[in-house]
Motif scaffolding. Structure first.
Motif, PDB file in Angstrom:
ATOM      1  N   HIS A 178      28.558  11.481  22.812  1.00 38.00           N
ATOM      2  CA  HIS A 178      27.755  12.656  23.144  1.00 38.00           C
ATOM      3  C   HIS A 178      27.376  13.427  21.883  1.00 38.00           C
ATOM      4  N   ALA A 179      28.344  13.670  21.004  1.00 38.21           N
ATOM      5  CA  ALA A 179      28.067  14.400  19.769  1.00 38.21           C
ATOM      6  C   ALA A 179      27.150  13.597  18.848  1.00 38.21           C
ATOM      7  N   ILE A 180      27.372  12.283  18.782  1.00 39.46           N
ATOM      8  CA  ILE A 180      26.520  11.427  17.959  1.00 39.46           C
ATOM      9  C   ILE A 180      25.083  11.468  18.468  1.00 39.46           C
ATOM     10  N   ALA A 181      24.918  11.451  19.777  1.00 41.12           N
ATOM     11  CA  ALA A 181      23.580  11.486  20.360  1.00 41.12           C
ATOM     12  C   ALA A 181      22.841  12.769  19.975  1.00 41.12           C
ATOM     13  N   TRP A 182      23.519  13.905  20.056  1.00 43.24           N
ATOM     14  CA  TRP A 182      22.883  15.173  19.679  1.00 43.24           C
ATOM     15  C   TRP A 182      22.470  15.146  18.215  1.00 43.24           C
ATOM     16  N   ASN A 183      23.321  14.625  17.351  1.00 39.40           N
ATOM     17  CA  ASN A 183      22.977  14.579  15.931  1.00 39.40           C
ATOM     18  C   ASN A 183      21.811  13.641  15.661  1.00 39.40           C
ATOM     19  N   GLU A 184      21.756  12.526  16.390  1.00 43.16           N
ATOM     20  CA  GLU A 184      20.654  11.592  16.190  1.00 43.16           C
ATOM     21  C   GLU A 184      19.321  12.213  16.595  1.00 43.16           C
ATOM     22  N   VAL A 185      19.304  12.943  17.679  1.00 47.15           N
ATOM     23  CA  VAL A 185      18.064  13.621  18.082  1.00 47.15           C
ATOM     24  C   VAL A 185      17.619  14.597  16.994  1.00 47.15           C
ATOM     25  N   GLN A 186      18.577  15.301  16.398  1.00 45.07           N
ATOM     26  CA  GLN A 186      18.242  16.236  15.318  1.00 45.07           C
ATOM     27  C   GLN A 186      17.661  15.492  14.112  1.00 45.07           C
ATOM     28  N   ARG A 187      18.272  14.382  13.766  1.00 41.94           N
ATOM     29  CA  ARG A 187      17.744  13.622  12.624  1.00 41.94           C
ATOM     30  C   ARG A 187      16.346  13.094  12.907  1.00 41.94           C
ATOM     31  N   GLN A 188      16.109  12.637  14.140  1.00 39.66           N
ATOM     32  CA  GLN A 188      14.778  12.130  14.475  1.00 39.66           C
ATOM     33  C   GLN A 188      13.732  13.232  14.397  1.00 39.66           C
ATOM     34  N   ALA A 189      14.125  14.463  14.713  1.00 40.68           N
ATOM     35  CA  ALA A 189      13.191  15.585  14.563  1.00 40.68           C
ATOM     36  C   ALA A 189      12.768  15.731  13.105  1.00 40.68           C
ATOM     37  N   ILE A 190      13.696  15.510  12.188  1.00 40.57           N
ATOM     38  CA  ILE A 190      13.373  15.570  10.761  1.00 40.57           C
ATOM     39  C   ILE A 190      12.538  14.372  10.338  1.00 40.57           C
ATOM     40  N   PHE A 191      12.925  13.173  10.810  1.00 39.10           N
ATOM     41  CA  PHE A 191      12.224  11.953  10.398  1.00 39.10           C
ATOM     42  C   PHE A 191      10.766  11.938  10.853  1.00 39.10           C
ATOM     43  N   THR A 192      10.470  12.539  11.989  1.00 39.68           N
ATOM     44  CA  THR A 192       9.105  12.503  12.513  1.00 39.68           C
ATOM     45  C   THR A 192       8.203  13.549  11.861  1.00 39.68           C
ATOM     46  N   ASP A 193       8.741  14.416  11.040  1.00 39.25           N
ATOM     47  CA  ASP A 193       7.917  15.360  10.283  1.00 39.25           C
ATOM     48  C   ASP A 193       7.219  14.574   9.169  1.00 39.25           C
ATOM     49  N   PRO A 194       5.892  14.598   9.093  1.00 34.96           N
ATOM     50  CA  PRO A 194       5.188  13.830   8.055  1.00 34.96           C
ATOM     51  C   PRO A 194       5.641  14.179   6.641  1.00 34.96           C
TER      52      PRO A 194
END
Length: 400
Positions: A178-194
């Motif tokens: 559960h905690a890993i999933a939340w962190n991954e969503v946060q990282r993807q928010a950063i990765f999708t920023d051009p």
């Protein structure tokens, strides 16, 4: 004499997941006076976006992130204790991390996206070298919350001969899916920023929107449902009175086309945008990625025969704090740690705190938490077994 601020080069560091950092530097701050005879050293470990600045050094200094907890006459009384805090390996406040130059003296050679994967265990190894350089061979206490609590636990397991007591606040023995999933969503928010550019963005053009959105997502796991219900409810922000909303397009989700940002917004939305904007001003996106991944990799039993094997290595007295409203690392996760330590015959005290502020409660009421930890530290052997299984003990009422 150990200075109150400084940086120490601790040499090359071979990493747990493979590879090596050719040169590691850690930034640190201290309070109080170290007395080798009294063994009065307290190591405080900071959380994800924290730094070494736990408290102000004088009235002109800026407040620290645990200001109410550390200082003369405060729960961690610096007239008695020598307090040390270092910016973690991988951080962006003076220690070696993604924002650091690969080549000393060449700021254009930033690590960026090339910075290797690190773990909490790597952080502790680097801290141990810092203590060696400062001449500190034993800790009376190592204490921290969240990522800091992971470090405190790793210290007790990795260097059992150097730690007399460890206080693990709102931290699990291993990161859950559960905690890993939340962190991954946060990282993807950063990765999708051009602006991310694989982590190799110019310092003056970071992925601001992605980092702000990551922080907004994180805040939904850091605070408690009851707190937000009482604090915000369904209240709306009066039109034209929300300065954050007017800038939201620069940091997080842009306003709907043709609709002014201040046209309609709940107070909770404004709060989240404010938190995102505030972090963007002071933190590095690649560092956020590096440290959240280290938190995901946290597993104190890895390579040690599981949690049982890790618990058997501990020699320190251990204090474990759970927070009843913690959504990120819920009480059951600390319960597993406490059970393993008890089954290994260790001196462990466990408290479940009925605090309304969620995971961040150890920061919201830093004085209350630190006071309970130091009272426990002064009572060796007293009620070491802590509450019976399933019991909950309030540590204090705290403050809003």
């Amino acid at each position: 004499m150990i200075p109150c601020r400084g940086r120490v080069e601790v040499g090359p560091l071979r990493l747990e997941r493979g590879g090596e950092l050719p040169q590691v530097e850690l930034a640190f701050e201290t309070w109080g006076r170290w007395d080798p005879q009294r063994k009065n050293a307290v190591l405080i470990c900071h959380a994800l976006t924290g730094d070494a600045h736990v408290a102000a050094h004088d009235p002109q200094d800026r407040p620290g992130w645990w200001e109410a907890a550390v200082g003369p006459g405060k729960p961690i009384d610096t007239r008695r204790w020598f307090v040390l805090c270092s910016n973690v390996l991988g951080g962006c406040y003076g220690s070696t991390g993604p924002a650091s130059p690969v080549t000393s003296g060449d700021p254009s050679s930033r690590w960026g996206g090339r910075f290797p994967t690190i773990t909490v265990r790597d952080m502790v190894h680097a801290q141990r070298r810092l203590l060696d350089a400062l001449g500190i061979d034993r800790l009376a206490l190592v204490v921290g919350g969240s990522l800091g609590g992971m470090q405190a636990l790793e210290w007790a397991v990795t260097y059992p001969d150097r730690v007399e007591a460890a206080a693990v606040l709102a931290a699990p023995p291993a990161a859950s899916p559960h905690a890993i999933a939340w962190n991954e969503v946060q990282r993807q928010a950063i990765f999708t920023d051009p602006a991310w550019q694989g982590g190799d963005y110019p310092p003056d053009r970071p992925p601001r929107r992605g980092l702000a959105l990551a922080r907004m997502l994180a805040m939904t796991t850091y605070r408690g449902r009851d707190e937000w219900e009482a604090r915000f409810g369904r209240d709306e922000v009066p039109p034209g009175t929300d300065p954050v909303a007017a800038r939201a397009g620069d940091y997080a989700t842009a306003p709907r086309p043709g609709v002014p940002a201040e046209f309609f917004r709940f107070q909770i939305e404004s709060y989240l945008h404010y938190q995102g904007e505030k972090l963007v001003r002071r933190f590095d996106a690649a560092t956020y990625v590096t440290l959240t991944r280290a938190m995901d990799l946290h597993d104190v039993g890895r390579g040690r025969g599981g949690l049982k094997g890790a618990a058997e290595r501990v020699r320190a007295r251990v204090y474990v704090l759970s927070i009843s409203s913690d959504l990120l690392y819920p009480v059951e996760e600390q319960r597993r740690l406490v059970r393993a330590l008890r089954r290994a015959g260790k001196d462990v005290t466990w408290h479940v705190w009925r605090a309304p502020w969620g995971h961040d409660s150890f920061l919201v009421d830093g004085a209350g938490v630190a006071r309970r930890v130091m009272e426990w530290l002064d009572e060796p052997g007293a009620a070491a077994a802590g509450p019976r299984e399933g019991a909950a003990v309030a540590v204090g009422e705290g403050r809003p």
